[in-house]
Design a protein around this motif. Sequence first.
Motif, PDB file in Angstrom:
ATOM      1  N   LEU A  18     -15.409   2.346  23.567  1.00  0.00           N
ATOM      2  CA  LEU A  18     -14.172   3.094  23.799  1.00  0.00           C
ATOM      3  C   LEU A  18     -13.831   3.955  22.595  1.00  0.00           C
ATOM      4  CD1 LEU A  18     -11.480   3.680  25.305  1.00  0.00           C
ATOM      5  CD2 LEU A  18     -10.576   1.575  24.289  1.00  0.00           C
ATOM      6  N   LEU A  19     -13.976   3.395  21.407  1.00  0.00           N
ATOM      7  CA  LEU A  19     -13.671   4.137  20.186  1.00  0.00           C
ATOM      8  C   LEU A  19     -14.676   5.256  19.937  1.00  0.00           C
ATOM      9  CD1 LEU A  19     -12.538   1.202  17.895  1.00  0.00           C
ATOM     10  CD2 LEU A  19     -11.176   3.222  18.492  1.00  0.00           C
ATOM     11  N   GLU A  20     -15.928   5.056  20.355  1.00  0.00           N
ATOM     12  CA  GLU A  20     -16.897   6.142  20.241  1.00  0.00           C
ATOM     13  C   GLU A  20     -16.474   7.319  21.113  1.00  0.00           C
ATOM     14  OE1 GLU A  20     -20.540   4.217  21.269  1.00  0.00           O
ATOM     15  OE2 GLU A  20     -20.950   3.554  19.208  1.00  0.00           O
ATOM     16  N   GLY A  21     -16.027   7.019  22.336  1.00  0.00           N
ATOM     17  CA  GLY A  21     -15.518   8.081  23.196  1.00  0.00           C
ATOM     18  C   GLY A  21     -14.267   8.718  22.634  1.00  0.00           C
ATOM     19  N   HIS A  22     -13.400   7.895  22.084  1.00  0.00           N
ATOM     20  CA  HIS A  22     -12.147   8.390  21.497  1.00  0.00           C
ATOM     21  C   HIS A  22     -12.413   9.312  20.311  1.00  0.00           C
ATOM     22  CE1 HIS A  22      -8.061   8.337  19.880  1.00  0.00           C
ATOM     23  NE2 HIS A  22      -8.578   7.973  18.720  1.00  0.00           N
ATOM     24  N   THR A  23     -13.264   8.878  19.374  1.00  0.00           N
ATOM     25  CA  THR A  23     -13.537   9.711  18.201  1.00  0.00           C
ATOM     26  C   THR A  23     -14.278  10.988  18.588  1.00  0.00           C
ATOM     27  OG1 THR A  23     -15.512   8.359  17.751  1.00  0.00           O
ATOM     28  CG2 THR A  23     -13.504   7.820  16.528  1.00  0.00           C
ATOM     29  N   ALA A  24     -15.100  10.923  19.624  1.00  0.00           N
ATOM     30  CA  ALA A  24     -15.759  12.137  20.106  1.00  0.00           C
ATOM     31  C   ALA A  24     -14.731  13.123  20.658  1.00  0.00           C
ATOM     32  CB  ALA A  24     -16.785  11.784  21.180  1.00  0.00           C
ATOM     33  N   SER A  25     -13.723  12.597  21.354  1.00  0.00           N
ATOM     34  CA  SER A  25     -12.667  13.448  21.900  1.00  0.00           C
ATOM     35  C   SER A  25     -11.843  14.086  20.790  1.00  0.00           C
ATOM     36  CB  SER A  25     -11.759  12.621  22.822  1.00  0.00           C
ATOM     37  OG  SER A  25     -10.774  13.432  23.416  1.00  0.00           O
ATOM     38  N   ILE A  26     -11.482  13.298  19.781  1.00  0.00           N
ATOM     39  CA  ILE A  26     -10.738  13.833  18.639  1.00  0.00           C
ATOM     40  C   ILE A  26     -11.543  14.934  17.956  1.00  0.00           C
ATOM     41  CG2 ILE A  26      -9.840  13.303  16.332  1.00  0.00           C
ATOM     42  CD1 ILE A  26      -8.032  12.124  18.365  1.00  0.00           C
ATOM     43  N   ALA A  27     -12.838  14.665  17.724  1.00  0.00           N
ATOM     44  CA  ALA A  27     -13.692  15.654  17.062  1.00  0.00           C
ATOM     45  C   ALA A  27     -13.772  16.933  17.893  1.00  0.00           C
ATOM     46  CB  ALA A  27     -15.084  15.068  16.833  1.00  0.00           C
ATOM     47  N   TRP A  28     -13.925  16.774  19.213  1.00  0.00           N
ATOM     48  CA  TRP A  28     -14.017  17.959  20.078  1.00  0.00           C
ATOM     49  C   TRP A  28     -12.734  18.781  20.028  1.00  0.00           C
ATOM     50  CZ3 TRP A  28     -11.649  20.367  24.077  1.00  0.00           C
ATOM     51  CH2 TRP A  28     -12.393  21.333  24.770  1.00  0.00           C
ATOM     52  N   LEU A  29     -11.593  18.123  20.091  1.00  0.00           N
ATOM     53  CA  LEU A  29     -10.318  18.840  20.047  1.00  0.00           C
ATOM     54  C   LEU A  29     -10.170  19.651  18.765  1.00  0.00           C
ATOM     55  CD1 LEU A  29      -7.950  16.136  21.547  1.00  0.00           C
ATOM     56  CD2 LEU A  29      -8.054  18.516  22.311  1.00  0.00           C
ATOM     57  N   ASN A  30     -10.579  19.069  17.651  1.00  0.00           N
ATOM     58  CA  ASN A  30     -10.436  19.760  16.369  1.00  0.00           C
ATOM     59  C   ASN A  30     -11.479  20.855  16.174  1.00  0.00           C
ATOM     60  OD1 ASN A  30      -8.145  18.422  15.208  1.00  0.00           O
ATOM     61  ND2 ASN A  30      -9.408  16.610  14.974  1.00  0.00           N
TER      62      ASN A  30
END
Length: 351
Positions: free
Chosen positions: A247-259
């Motif tokens: 879940l955190l891998e998906g979450h950090t990927a989403s944060i990285a993509w947004l930025n």
Amino acid sequence: MRASIAAIGAALAATLLLSGCSGAASAGSATGPAEELRLGYFDNLTHAPALVGLEQGFFTDALGETTLNAQAFGAGPAAIEALSAGAIDAAYVGPSPAVNTFVQSAGQSAVIVAGATIGGAALVVRDGIDSPADLAGTTLASPQLGNTQDVALRSWLKSEGYETSTTGGGDVTVAPTDNARAFTLLQSGQIDGAWLPEPWVSRLVLEADAHVLVEEADLWPNGEFPTTVLLVGADFNRDHPETVRALLEGHTASIAWLNEHPTEAAAVINKKLAADTGKPLADAVIERALGGLHFTNDPLADTFSISLQKAVASGTAKDGDLTGLFDLTQLNGILAAASGAPISAAGLGTE
């Protein structure tokens, strides 16, 4: 903090691509990944990491064989009720509901495993209200009793000398109201203002001839305050660490993509909002709203004691010990693999 997040974005993306679905290799075992992850979130722009993670498939990619079931909620307390009842396993929520459930359960209910969003909340009022002095006798809405914006509103009113009540009445009436309903009521003149998260602030300004009286960012040091964090049930966090890591891998990927993709973010978020609600946001609304948001894995742990103090003072929470509220161990492991700096739990948990 912003610079460091941007710098590790590409490294995070590469690391997550390499890790693939490794977190869900043995779904269903008692000590391995869960067969299912039930995730709560809101259709607010302050939950953009959840919206993007769902729309872009970051969560499903990371979870592999673990089935993802996502459910939208209207406000934090409702999501917490579902988490406490075992109806969901994790949720994107605001700080106040996360703190409330932790304190009420003596630290046994849930833990914060990552930050998500900073900023994006304000008090918006009708024409004719231009200062705090104009609020006497008015009615103001918040999303739900005890949610993050409700606490912020009551705390700010108290600092301005106004008394409120959790059962109605007081110098200013605070009326917990669904965001969409609050928009309609303010637009039609049936309430005088509302302390809401984005995109409702921008919608009221651009579509209801309202204006911002208080930017919540102005009430915090450096203008930074958490509006959304990622919360996981304590039992689920203990029993399925592989799934939480995924879940955190998906979450950090989403944060990285947004930025890394600010110009593409509005379209992706709007696609998910349209799928959930049946109607996308106007371009001007989403552009204005995203301008006041910052997406980060850092939950700003050192602000949570302040949030608890505000909730206690507003009568929406009881005091308690926040030690153990954060479990940032898995998050920091993911960040370290991408050469990122560790995130602090500010003495309130593991990191």
